[in-house]
Motif scaffolding. Structure first.
Motif, PDB file in Angstrom:
ATOM      1  N   ASP A 108      -9.761  -5.958   9.396  1.00 34.39           N
ATOM      2  CA  ASP A 108      -8.388  -5.585   9.070  1.00 34.39           C
ATOM      3  C   ASP A 108      -8.384  -4.708   7.821  1.00 34.39           C
ATOM      4  O   ASP A 108      -9.431  -4.425   7.229  1.00 34.39           O
ATOM      5  N   SER A 109      -7.219  -4.282   7.411  1.00 31.94           N
ATOM      6  CA  SER A 109      -7.133  -3.305   6.314  1.00 31.94           C
ATOM      7  C   SER A 109      -7.685  -3.852   5.014  1.00 31.94           C
ATOM      8  O   SER A 109      -8.313  -3.124   4.237  1.00 31.94           O
TER       9      SER A 109
ATOM     10  N   ARG B  24      -3.694   5.533   9.168  1.00 33.05           N
ATOM     11  CA  ARG B  24      -2.755   5.193   8.121  1.00 33.05           C
ATOM     12  C   ARG B  24      -3.114   6.022   6.890  1.00 33.05           C
ATOM     13  O   ARG B  24      -4.082   5.723   6.187  1.00 33.05           O
TER      14      ARG B  24
ATOM     15  N   HIS C 264      -8.331   0.231  10.808  1.00 30.54           N
ATOM     16  CA  HIS C 264      -7.178  -0.249  10.049  1.00 30.54           C
ATOM     17  C   HIS C 264      -7.263   0.137   8.565  1.00 30.54           C
ATOM     18  O   HIS C 264      -6.437  -0.313   7.772  1.00 30.54           O
TER      19      HIS C 264
END
Length: 620
Positions: free
Chosen positions: A365-366, A530, A472
């Motif tokens: 995940d980020s 992103r 991410h």
């Protein structure tokens, strides 16, 4: 060496072991016809001729030996060394290649071939031969040092670091080699090891020792200044009084140039730009190597720029780039073609592929992915990196090309980048991430739970790899007026040969800039990452607001430590990029719109840049 087989050979061997090379040669003059066909006599004669500087005679002797025993690689090696010392480099290369055909695993042969290619400035061949020597004999310190230097010239930071692993524990080096080693260790950010190398340097005998002490003092000034330890640099500068430099003998040109350069760098630091200009001109008046000349010319351009003497600054910049092109010509000659693309990344376009075409894989995940800071060089990436590194939740590793290394790694196992990203298995992706983390761990063994900041401007050309491994991840694109970016690039002494070529002219640099952003936006459209666009001019004019915006993007509750980046940068000491001094000064407007001082030079490339000036929001 064959055992003595005659009385003459025995007498010559005794003289050789007693250190009496001239007597060896005198005894050889008494040789009968039978003695002249004796291997032992000829070997001792050749070694003595070599030891006394009779290189052409030594070459003739070893050539005879090689003809007598063409199956003995050592004789071809001796012949090669003698030919190189005599200046017959083609004959030296041929002899070494013959020797290697007989003994391909002999590290000394690869080492000598590397030295020959180094002397010829055939740097890519030198690098490979010296790396081969070090691979065959990992404890061959001289081979590792020379291999590291060849990698340094070629801009191969990864192999350079590998070659210098453990260098702090190497035996003391002769002073000339110690200067080279300390410079490379400094580039890697290991100031302590660089200083220790200089402290242990073995000085030559006689008056040359005093000259070398001045060169070592000058190197210490540059090391301290490069690590933002200005007081220590100023103290070391006292070991280089002007009168001592003026009193150097005529043949001590490099020492004189090193000393004046140290004074010039410190004059720039204290804002004495006119003094720095005069000092850099003294450096350029010396007979010095291309790297020193280019560095001094870039320094001269900066000193004139600070005084508002822009046409003269541009002239010095042109001199610097002409010198750097001479360096690059021996490393990447193919990039000197007018239509070359120095920034081209391995692989082709993605075609019509998008993220939706990829096989779904699990990924971090980020918060467990790196924060990638990208953008064209000189766009403010170092400033942002230091802001993030000042926050206790983040840790930067300085500028590393690890994503590029992963792309190269795919090619080594027969995978095509970026096309084969679509077919990566879970195991493939996990393995690539493991390699990446292992590389990071060597630099940041104490990273722990902090979020990694991977700042490498040209990772903007590697977005497919980033998105495949860390889909991410938060990515920050640093932006700055294209003309200010290009001006700053063209005024910097980049070490990468490809970047030397790229920045050698504004048209070439502008084309590279346009291609980089064309690829970036094409990949952004395909993968929808992103991304936060981080505009340098907005940071300068609205610093607090931009810090808050950054914190929100990274989901950080308290972004205030990022505002104290200048103090953090001063404490950090080594920062690898050309902005190492500027980021310690805080935010200011001096670099905004600087290109207008060179508008006349920019006029020819404005039509190429205008679409990007408009698209990035810089239309006048």
């Amino acid at each position: 060496m064959p055992a003595p087989s005659t009385d003459l050979a025995t007498a010559m061997a005794g003289a050789w072991h007693a250190g009496e090379a001239e007597r060896v040669i005198a005894l050889a003059g008494q040789a009968t016809q039978a003695d002249e066909d004796d291997e032992g006599v000829q070997v001792l004669l050749g070694l003595a001729q070599q030891a006394t500087g009779r290189h052409r005679q030594a070459a003739a002797t070893f050539r005879r030996l090689a003809q007598m025993r063409p199956d003995v690689s050592a004789y071809w090696n001796n012949l090669a060394v003698a030919c190189r010392q005599a200046g017959d480099l083609p004959a030296s290369e041929q002899a070494l290649l013959t020797a290697l055909s007989l003994a391909p695993d002999d590290a000394e042969l690869h080492y000598n071939l590397g030295l020959l290619y180094t002397q010829q400035r055939r740097w890519l061949l030198a690098r490979q031969s010296l790396l081969d020597a070090a691979h065959l004999a990992p404890h061959f310190i001289e081979a590792r040092l020379q291999a590291a230097y060849a990698c340094y010239v070629c801009g191969d930071n990864t192999h350079q670091e590998t070659m210098l692993n453990g260098a702090v524990d190497w035996p003391a080096q002769p002073a000339e080699q110690a200067l080279v080693l300390s410079a490379m260790l400094s580039v890697q950010g290991d100031l302590d090891a660089a200083l220790r190398t200089l402290a242990r340097a073995q000085l030559p005998d006689g008056p040359a020792a005093g000259v070398m002490r001045l060169r070592i003092a000058a190197q210490r000034v540059l090391l301290y200044e490069r690590n933002n330890q200005i007081d220590a640099a100023q103290n070391e500068l006292r070991q280089l009084p002007s009168e001592a430099l003026d009193a150097l003998p005529a043949d001590a040109e490099q020492a004189r140039a090193d000393g004046w350069r140290a004074h010039a760098v410190m004059a720039m630091r204290r804002g004495a730009h006119a003094d720095a200009e005069a000092l850099y001109q003294r450096v350029l008046a010396c007979t010095i190597d291309d790297e020193s000349r280019a560095s001094a010319a870039f320094g001269l351009a900066a000193a004139r720029d600070r005084q508002g003497r822009y046409p003269e600054a541009w002239q010095a910049r042109c001199t610097a780039h002409a010198t750097q092109l001479d360096i690059a010509r021996n490393v990447v000659p193919e990039l000197l073609a007018a239509d070359s693309q120095p920034l081209q990344v391995a692989g082709g376009d993605l075609g019509h592929a998008t993220r939706a075409d990829w096989k779904p894989l699990s990924s971090p995940d980020s918060r467990h992915s790196p924060v990638f800071v990208v953008g064209f060089p000189r766009s403010g990436t170092t400033l942002l990196e230091q802001m993030l590194d000042a926050h206790p939740d983040f840790r930067s590793m300085d500028e590393r090309a690890y994503i590029h290394d992963l792309i190269e790694g795919m090619a080594l196992v027969g995978q095509h980048y970026p096309a084969d990203l679509a077919s990566l298995t879970q195991q493939d992706a996990d393995q690539l991430r493991s390699v990446y983390r292992r590389l990071v761990g060597k630099v940041l063994p104490d990273l722990g739970e902090r979020r990694l900041v991977d700042k490498n401007p040209l990772n903007m050309l590697c977005l497919p790899m980033i998105m495949r491994l860390f889909p991410h991840a938060r990515i920050i694109l640093c932006l700055r007026h294209p003309c200010d970016v290009l001006l700053s690039c063209s005024m910097q002494p980049f070490r990468s040969p490809a970047f030397m070529v790229l920045c050698s002219s504004l048209p070439r640099l502008a084309r590279g800039y346009a291609r980089a952003f064309e690829q970036w936006y094409r990949d952004v459209d395909a993968f929808a990452p992103r991304v936060l666009e981080w505009r340098y001019e907005s940071v300068v004019s609205q610093f607090d607001d931009q810090v808050d915006r950054l914190g929100q993007f990274l989901e950080t509750s308290d972004a205030s430590p990022m505002a104290r980046f200048a103090e953090h940068a001063r404490d950090k000491r080594f920062i690898s990029t050309p902005s190492y001094a500027q980021v310690t000064e805080g935010v200011h407007r001096k670099a905004v719109g600087r290109w207008q001082n060179y508008r006349e030079q920019f006029e020819p490339v404005l039509p190429l840049l205008q679409p990007w000036i408009d698209r990035l929001g810089y239309a006048e």
